[in-house]
Design an enzyme around this catalytic site. Sequence first.
Site, short mmCIF file in Angstrom:
data_model
loop_
_atom_site.label_atom_id
_atom_site.label_comp_id
_atom_site.label_asym_id
_atom_site.label_seq_id
_atom_site.Cartn_x
_atom_site.Cartn_y
_atom_site.Cartn_z
N SER A 18 0.85 -1.19 0.00
CA SER A 18 0.00 0.00 0.00
C SER A 18 0.88 1.24 0.00
O SER A 18 2.10 1.15 0.04
CB SER A 18 -0.91 0.00 1.23
OG SER A 18 -0.12 0.22 2.39
N LYS A 19 0.23 2.38 -0.03
CA LYS A 19 0.92 3.67 -0.11
C LYS A 19 2.03 3.79 0.95
O LYS A 19 3.10 4.30 0.67
CB LYS A 19 -0.08 4.82 0.13
CG LYS A 19 -0.75 5.29 -1.13
CD LYS A 19 -0.76 6.82 -1.19
CE LYS A 19 -0.83 7.39 -2.58
NZ LYS A 19 -1.28 6.54 -3.64
#
Length: 465
Positions: free
Chosen positions: A240-241
């Site tokens: 994820s980010k």
Amino acid sequence: MSERQVVTRIAPSPTGSMHIGTARTALFNWLYARRTGGKYLLRIEDTDRERSTEGAVKVILDGLSWLGLEPDEAPVFQFTRADRHREVALDLLARGRAYRDFMTPDELTEERERARAEGRVVRSPWRDPEGPVDASRPHVIRLRAPQEGATRIDDQVKGEVVFQNVDLDDLILLRTDGTPTYNLAVVVDDHDMGVTHVIRGDDHLNNAARQTHIYQAMGWETPVWAHLPMIHGPDGKKLSKRHGAQAVGEFDDMGYLPEALRNYLAKLGWGHGDDEIFSDAEAAAWFDIRDVVGAPARLDWDKLNHLNNHYLRKAEPERLAGLVKTVLQSRDWPVHEGDTETLLRTLPLVREGVPTVLDLADAVIFALRRRPLDLPEKARALLTDETQARLGRLSISLEGSEWTVPALEATIRGFAETEGVGIGKFGPALRAVLSGGSPAPDLAGTLISIGKAESLARIQDALPN
Ligand code: GLU
């Protein structure tokens, strides 16, 4: 499986960014096609008309082109093939392998609730209607899928995966408005494109069972399946980010080279013994989809940085100069005519332990500075009267020196001897006036990077006039 030419494909949906997992899927499809002398194709799954903008499609095409994984033929756009998907649905209908389902939305909701309560999948009463049906009423078309027995997926990565047919509902092929559904479109396209090997993310493993039912109903040969595990972050959680980057474009922006990313992604879930670094040709000669590991792979930034440094050191200076200039321009650093020459001299001297092009851009700043350099306080403090006088004398020696690393090293050593001092007495000051306090290589390397005239001028600037 008959001895057909291998055809692989990637089938990304344009979402606006290209995930690193898609890049690895592309790479594995590409490697397998190269390994087997087959074809590697691209299908853009653009049936979601809202998301599939021109820009979103371009992100995929640009991503593949940057990665060096362009398809062997022009891409197929799934949306343009809707008529063909409908044709297959109607064919299945005509042959009794599909049926019209007239359940209203309310009826479907009720059936869903009943099915959930009874712990079974949705079943439509229209699968076996009593008497003729009125096809002018709104309806969907569903596949008459087998309800008994099991569907076996002999997956090249996951091994044999068995689905009980009783757990799979009759999937919708055409919606009420006549648009084809995802699973139908994928099967028809893969069949028509002659795809022999479906190598994709394991989030599609369940679809493989449903898609198999469509292949069987059409009497088509099923492809070889290979479902690849996800790429996770270094902590083992879904990427994820917060792990830094997920999209191919971000890796480009962070200064990674496509060949480094290819090498890295090939190592992610697949490998050839302990080999860390290998060329595309080697990977293509060694690659077998059966050797891909079934467990999720973890992104390892240190390994990626290490590989990237390897490829930065191998890259042509001209190419690196272009990449570094782009980074500098994006930082509003004014790039001047003549800077290319400076970069070509500097880059080979500063790329030793540097992980990315961004770091490389930091490492060349000293050479690109414009005179007069604005010396930081710490540098100015080094410039005592004595040191300035010494730099003045050194400047004369340098002027007479040949401008090569060994000659400059000898000149500096000889100068220290003549002066009867260690290099430590003037080296730091020389560095400071040459680099303006920016990181720079050793003295000779710094002089070479900056060039003779500019070096002498920078020293002159630091002396009293
Ligand atoms: N369009 C799907 C995706 O982007 C891939 C479908 C497939 O490979 O069969 O996840």
